[in-house]
Design a protein around this motif. Structure first.
Motif, PDB file in Angstrom:
ATOM      1  N   ARG A  43       0.955  -1.246  -0.052  1.00 16.35           N
ATOM      2  CA  ARG A  43       0.277  -0.282   0.398  1.00 16.35           C
ATOM      3  C   ARG A  43       0.527   1.328  -0.102  1.00 16.35           C
ATOM      4  O   ARG A  43       0.416   2.332  -0.935  1.00 16.35           O
ATOM      5  CB  ARG A  43      -1.034  -0.445   1.559  1.00 16.35           C
ATOM      6  N   THR A 188     -10.602  -7.051   3.707  1.00 12.48           N
ATOM      7  CA  THR A 188     -10.780  -5.714   3.219  1.00 12.48           C
ATOM      8  C   THR A 188      -9.378  -4.800   2.707  1.00 12.48           C
ATOM      9  O   THR A 188      -9.682  -4.245   2.196  1.00 12.48           O
ATOM     10  CB  THR A 188     -11.034  -5.363   4.832  1.00 12.48           C
ATOM     11  N   LYS A 189      -8.374  -5.042   4.139  1.00 11.24           N
ATOM     12  CA  LYS A 189      -6.883  -4.763   3.232  1.00 11.24           C
ATOM     13  C   LYS A 189      -7.137  -4.602   1.698  1.00 11.24           C
ATOM     14  O   LYS A 189      -5.871  -3.873   1.045  1.00 11.24           O
ATOM     15  CB  LYS A 189      -5.935  -4.874   4.261  1.00 11.24           C
ATOM     16  N   GLU A 192      -8.805  -2.744  -0.713  1.00 10.53           N
ATOM     17  CA  GLU A 192      -8.743  -1.235  -0.540  1.00 10.53           C
ATOM     18  C   GLU A 192      -7.394  -1.037  -1.934  1.00 10.53           C
ATOM     19  O   GLU A 192      -7.599  -0.383  -2.354  1.00 10.53           O
ATOM     20  CB  GLU A 192      -8.204  -0.962   0.449  1.00 10.53           C
ATOM     21  N   ASP A 195      -8.945  -2.400  -4.786  1.00 12.72           N
ATOM     22  CA  ASP A 195      -9.585  -1.133  -5.602  1.00 12.72           C
ATOM     23  C   ASP A 195      -8.830   0.586  -6.137  1.00 12.72           C
ATOM     24  O   ASP A 195      -9.638   0.742  -7.013  1.00 12.72           O
ATOM     25  CB  ASP A 195     -10.518  -0.554  -4.382  1.00 12.72           C
ATOM     26  N   SER A 196      -7.492   0.555  -5.294  1.00 12.82           N
ATOM     27  CA  SER A 196      -7.046   1.242  -6.025  1.00 12.82           C
ATOM     28  C   SER A 196      -6.449   1.177  -6.876  1.00 12.82           C
ATOM     29  O   SER A 196      -5.590   2.146  -8.164  1.00 12.82           O
ATOM     30  CB  SER A 196      -5.442   1.715  -4.222  1.00 12.82           C
TER      31      SER A 196
END
Length: 217
Positions: A43, A188-189, A192, A195-196
């Motif tokens: 991330r 969830t991470k 995310e 999605d990014s």
């Protein structure tokens, strides 16, 4: 120290099934820790690269953008995706071909992000089931022992045996619930991050499309 002695006594009184539950829990924790560290690194590296790359793309300087993705030492996921898309743009391919190349790169990256995460949920279920199995086996032993005991001692002996047998269920739940929470957080991470990446891909495709329209006009 009293708390530690209580935990040790609780563990020892649970019987042999406490050990496999502990092993499964330790494996789940190890995988969860590795995944949390990995996803946090991905991330950060993706965000850092996108912050540098997006202004260059917005200016239409695709040559510099290609060079940035090629020279980035972090080899982040967004590098791979943007590299494929920008390579297609440099080869003057159709927008559909560039989109297919980006989707192909995404299909390679997503399994890496989801790697080993399902095992956390699996270990959560295994620890819970081992706890239930340990309790059932303990109850079988308890009723077998009580069958030949003195009638005056049966009630006390049975209640003590059941109390010990229930320790495995309690420990199984104590191991299973945190692992289940970790699995939900990891999922969830991962979502995310995916999605990014999809957002960055769409923005890049839109920029390439607008640049192609300007050239054609």
């Amino acid at each position: 120290m009293g708390f530690i002695y209580t935990i040790v006594d609780f563990f020892q009184s649970g019987g042999t099934f406490m050990y496999p539950i502990l092993i499964v829990f330790a494996l789940g924790v190890a995988i969860s820790a590795e995944r949390f560290v990995k996803l946090a690194y991905v991330r950060r590296s993706n965000q850092k690269m996108w912050d540098q790359l997006h202004p260059v793309l917005a200016e239409g300087d695709f040559d510099t953008a290609r060079q940035m993705t090629a020279e980035d030492e972090s080899t982040s996921a967004i590098d791979q995706i943007m590299g494929m898309g920008l390579a297609g743009q440099g080869a003057v391919r159709r927008l559909d071909d560039i989109e297919i190349a980006i989707e192909e790169s995404m299909m390679e990256i997503i399994p890496q992000l989801e790697k080993r995460t399902p095992y956390v949920a699996l270990f959560s279920n295994i620890s819970t089931l081992l706890g239930l199995l340990g309790t059932i086996m303990g109850l079988i032993e308890a009723f077998t022992a009580v069958a030949n005991a003195n009638p005056a001692e049966k009630a006390d002996l049975l209640s003590a045996s059941i109390s010990v047998a229930m320790n495995t269920t309690a420990f199984g739940l104590m191991a299973g619930i945190p692992l289940l929470i970790c699995h939900a957080m990891l999922t969830t991470k991962t979502s995310e991050i995916v999605d990014s990446l999809e957002m960055a891909s769409v923005k890049t495709l839109n920029i390439i499309s607008e640049a192609a329209k300007r050239q054609a006009g």
